[in-house]
Design a protein around this motif. Sequence first.
Motif, PDB file in Angstrom:
ATOM      1  N   LEU A 217       0.837  -1.192   0.000  1.00  0.00           N
ATOM      2  CA  LEU A 217       0.000   0.000   0.000  1.00  0.00           C
ATOM      3  C   LEU A 217       0.881   1.255   0.000  1.00  0.00           C
ATOM      4  O   LEU A 217       1.825   1.370   0.772  1.00  0.00           O
ATOM      5  CB  LEU A 217      -0.897   0.004   1.238  1.00  0.00           C
ATOM      6  CG  LEU A 217      -1.965   1.095   1.297  1.00  0.00           C
ATOM      7  CD1 LEU A 217      -2.948   0.929   0.151  1.00  0.00           C
ATOM      8  CD2 LEU A 217      -2.700   1.049   2.630  1.00  0.00           C
ATOM      9  N   GLY A 218       0.552   2.178  -0.873  1.00  0.00           N
ATOM     10  CA  GLY A 218       1.362   3.382  -1.035  1.00  0.00           C
ATOM     11  C   GLY A 218       2.177   3.334  -2.309  1.00  0.00           C
ATOM     12  O   GLY A 218       2.480   4.361  -2.910  1.00  0.00           O
ATOM     13  N   VAL A 339      -4.030   5.128  -4.103  1.00  0.00           N
ATOM     14  CA  VAL A 339      -4.904   4.188  -3.409  1.00  0.00           C
ATOM     15  C   VAL A 339      -4.678   4.407  -1.926  1.00  0.00           C
ATOM     16  O   VAL A 339      -3.643   4.037  -1.374  1.00  0.00           O
ATOM     17  CB  VAL A 339      -4.579   2.729  -3.779  1.00  0.00           C
ATOM     18  CG1 VAL A 339      -5.481   1.771  -3.012  1.00  0.00           C
ATOM     19  CG2 VAL A 339      -4.742   2.514  -5.274  1.00  0.00           C
ATOM     20  N   ASP A 340      -5.627   5.049  -1.260  1.00  0.00           N
ATOM     21  CA  ASP A 340      -5.458   5.372   0.151  1.00  0.00           C
ATOM     22  C   ASP A 340      -6.439   4.617   1.039  1.00  0.00           C
ATOM     23  O   ASP A 340      -6.549   4.881   2.233  1.00  0.00           O
ATOM     24  CB  ASP A 340      -5.603   6.879   0.394  1.00  0.00           C
ATOM     25  CG  ASP A 340      -6.951   7.422  -0.048  1.00  0.00           C
ATOM     26  OD1 ASP A 340      -7.758   6.641  -0.592  1.00  0.00           O
ATOM     27  OD2 ASP A 340      -7.183   8.626   0.137  1.00  0.00           O
ATOM     28  N   THR A 351      -6.432 -13.071  -3.668  1.00  0.00           N
ATOM     29  CA  THR A 351      -5.758 -11.823  -3.340  1.00  0.00           C
ATOM     30  C   THR A 351      -4.853 -11.979  -2.138  1.00  0.00           C
ATOM     31  O   THR A 351      -5.243 -12.501  -1.113  1.00  0.00           O
ATOM     32  CB  THR A 351      -6.789 -10.715  -3.060  1.00  0.00           C
ATOM     33  OG1 THR A 351      -7.631 -10.575  -4.189  1.00  0.00           O
ATOM     34  CG2 THR A 351      -6.094  -9.398  -2.782  1.00  0.00           C
ATOM     35  N   THR A 352      -3.632 -11.504  -2.287  1.00  0.00           N
ATOM     36  CA  THR A 352      -2.688 -11.512  -1.172  1.00  0.00           C
ATOM     37  C   THR A 352      -2.022 -10.161  -1.068  1.00  0.00           C
ATOM     38  O   THR A 352      -1.786  -9.501  -2.061  1.00  0.00           O
ATOM     39  CB  THR A 352      -1.599 -12.580  -1.357  1.00  0.00           C
ATOM     40  OG1 THR A 352      -0.902 -12.330  -2.581  1.00  0.00           O
ATOM     41  CG2 THR A 352      -2.189 -13.974  -1.384  1.00  0.00           C
ATOM     42  N   PHE A 353      -1.731  -9.759   0.130  1.00  0.00           N
ATOM     43  CA  PHE A 353      -1.038  -8.505   0.370  1.00  0.00           C
ATOM     44  C   PHE A 353       0.131  -8.781   1.308  1.00  0.00           C
ATOM     45  O   PHE A 353       0.079  -8.475   2.488  1.00  0.00           O
ATOM     46  CB  PHE A 353      -1.969  -7.466   0.988  1.00  0.00           C
ATOM     47  CG  PHE A 353      -3.171  -7.178   0.131  1.00  0.00           C
ATOM     48  CD1 PHE A 353      -3.046  -6.396  -0.992  1.00  0.00           C
ATOM     49  CD2 PHE A 353      -4.401  -7.728   0.429  1.00  0.00           C
ATOM     50  CE1 PHE A 353      -4.149  -6.144  -1.792  1.00  0.00           C
ATOM     51  CE2 PHE A 353      -5.491  -7.481  -0.366  1.00  0.00           C
ATOM     52  CZ  PHE A 353      -5.373  -6.684  -1.479  1.00  0.00           C
ATOM     53  N   PRO A 354       1.216  -9.361   0.795  1.00  0.00           N
ATOM     54  CA  PRO A 354       2.298  -9.770   1.675  1.00  0.00           C
ATOM     55  C   PRO A 354       2.973  -8.638   2.400  1.00  0.00           C
ATOM     56  O   PRO A 354       3.652  -8.861   3.397  1.00  0.00           O
ATOM     57  CB  PRO A 354       3.272 -10.448   0.709  1.00  0.00           C
ATOM     58  CG  PRO A 354       2.955  -9.889  -0.632  1.00  0.00           C
ATOM     59  CD  PRO A 354       1.476  -9.651  -0.611  1.00  0.00           C
ATOM     60  N   SER A 355       2.820  -7.413   1.912  1.00  0.00           N
ATOM     61  CA  SER A 355       3.516  -6.307   2.566  1.00  0.00           C
ATOM     62  C   SER A 355       2.594  -5.186   2.987  1.00  0.00           C
ATOM     63  O   SER A 355       3.034  -4.178   3.501  1.00  0.00           O
ATOM     64  CB  SER A 355       4.582  -5.741   1.616  1.00  0.00           C
ATOM     65  OG  SER A 355       5.469  -6.737   1.211  1.00  0.00           O
TER      66      SER A 355
END
Length: 374
Positions: A217-218, A339-340, A351-355
């Motif tokens: 994210l960011g 994308v906030d 969907t994965t968000f490893p970080s």
Amino acid sequence: MKLFSCFSNCFSSAPDTAIDRGGLEAEEENDQNFTVFSYSELKAATHGFSASNKIGEGAFGSVYKGLLGNGTVVAVKMLSVELESMRGEREFVSEIITLSNLKHENLVTLKGCCVDGANRFLVYNYMENNSLAQILLGGEQNRIKLGWEARRAISLGVARGLAYLHEEVEPHIVHRDIKASNILLDQNLIPKVSDFGLSRILRDNVTHISTHVAGTLGYLAPEYAISGRLTRKTDVYSFGVLLLEIISGQTVVNYDSEHGERYLVQKAWEAFRTNSILQLVDPIVGMNYPEEEAVRFVKVGLLCVQETAKLRPEMSRAVRMLTNDIDIEGVQISQPGLVDDLMNIKLGQKTTFPSISSKASSMESSRSPLSSYS
């Protein structure tokens, strides 16, 4: 062939890798540079994977400093494999096959691997100066006072590494997780793009692929986060954010009591609109730096994070902009995309968000040394 002996039994569980198994046939010439280590070798090198040798930790496992029997210092990544999702296994295979095909000064070097039962290990050259996240954004004990020349060289090195992936390698490769903690620095502060576990390829003149969203994210390009449409411009966006970090010394998002969470791209855009770009430059740089070049670097960063993907430059063009081989004076820059909110990200079973962290202000500054190997 060494590569086959290391992970041929892993393919059935890892179909969605950056380079498919057919690419292995071209790897015979690289085998002499790739070592299949035994578990006992790596255990001895890391003193039994002791806590005192641990130098990083990430989404898929831990990283240990090791000393091989021949005196070579290495970084050993121990991957954790999730049996249900096979996360870790896919990244293991993708990392090996991708890096076995790539040779560039600004890409990390993979020395070998080890498969021992359920254990998966990747062995890299050791990077003396850890990651960019550590020396630029980490705690005071880890930071290095980077001058302008060092920041310039790091920015250009990363840009050239990405240009190589996007335009020189066939098929082209999208890294998918460019960020400060995935940029390693050797003893001479030469940047090395690392962590290819999430990378994907673009074959046969394909301009994009649809995939589950993964990244940080960011750094996520808005069109990718919302639709899952992955292109090379996805990496360009992430590079633009990284470039703004390098110049400002600020994390992608921070929090203050007056404004709440503020994203770096928002601050850079405001500085551009108010003609106060130089206020964005990290005070640690001091007063003696080329102001015109600093302004140009920030503008290139903003060009890379424009909301409309087609307006972002290709990486080779971004390199030429940074070196002033392409004059950007008078080039129109449109507002950045952002994308906030996690609710704006395309969600699905895969969907994965490893970080990803909902509090990205601590996302990079709290990383352990060399966590970008993970």
